[in-house]
Design an enzyme around this catalytic site. Sequence first.
Site, PDB file in Angstrom:
ATOM      1  CG  ASN A  15       2.884   3.884  36.054  1.00 48.57           C
ATOM      2  OD1 ASN A  15       2.203   3.980  37.057  1.00 48.57           O
ATOM      3  ND2 ASN A  15       3.319   2.729  35.620  1.00 48.57           N
ATOM      4  CB  CYS A  17       2.730   2.959  27.237  1.00 49.03           C
ATOM      5  SG  CYS A  17       1.515   4.056  26.486  1.00 49.03           S
TER       6      CYS A  17
END
Length: 161
Positions: A15, A17
Amino acid sequence: MSQPPYRVLFVCMGNICRSPAAEIVFRKLVHDEGLDERIEIDSAGTIGYHAGNPPDHRMSATLENRGYEITGQSRQIKAPDLDAFDLVLVADNDNLNDVKRLDIDQKHLPKIKLITDYCVEKEAKHVPDPYYGGASGFEEVADLVEDACAGLLDHLKKHEL
């Protein structure tokens, strides 16, 4: 009586990219269409290692260069999220399997899908993780999520809103 907002959750591993990129891109598209009150958007990771961290600085730079405002912080997906969201879109098959494992009763399986299922222009089976690669990987993620998010919004406007 007004209809509750349609809730979309984007998921990748950390959580930081792919899923925050999708959240940021989709949030702008929804805002630009004036649908902020009709669609709620969030993102999460299948692991909690980066919990509380902002999006990766390379992903942020890529999106800022495309005109997006960077917001959000990492969190880990939990089983109650499957009840809370109408659609859970994951970045790749590993994430898909991890999220499906949270669905003990298998009652949410129809709403757990790949982000790329909504791609219109691009052909991709998943959104590759750019974390250990170079700048081109972040550009590819941005290209894929822009395409998928546009397709998703079109789908929601036709079928859900």
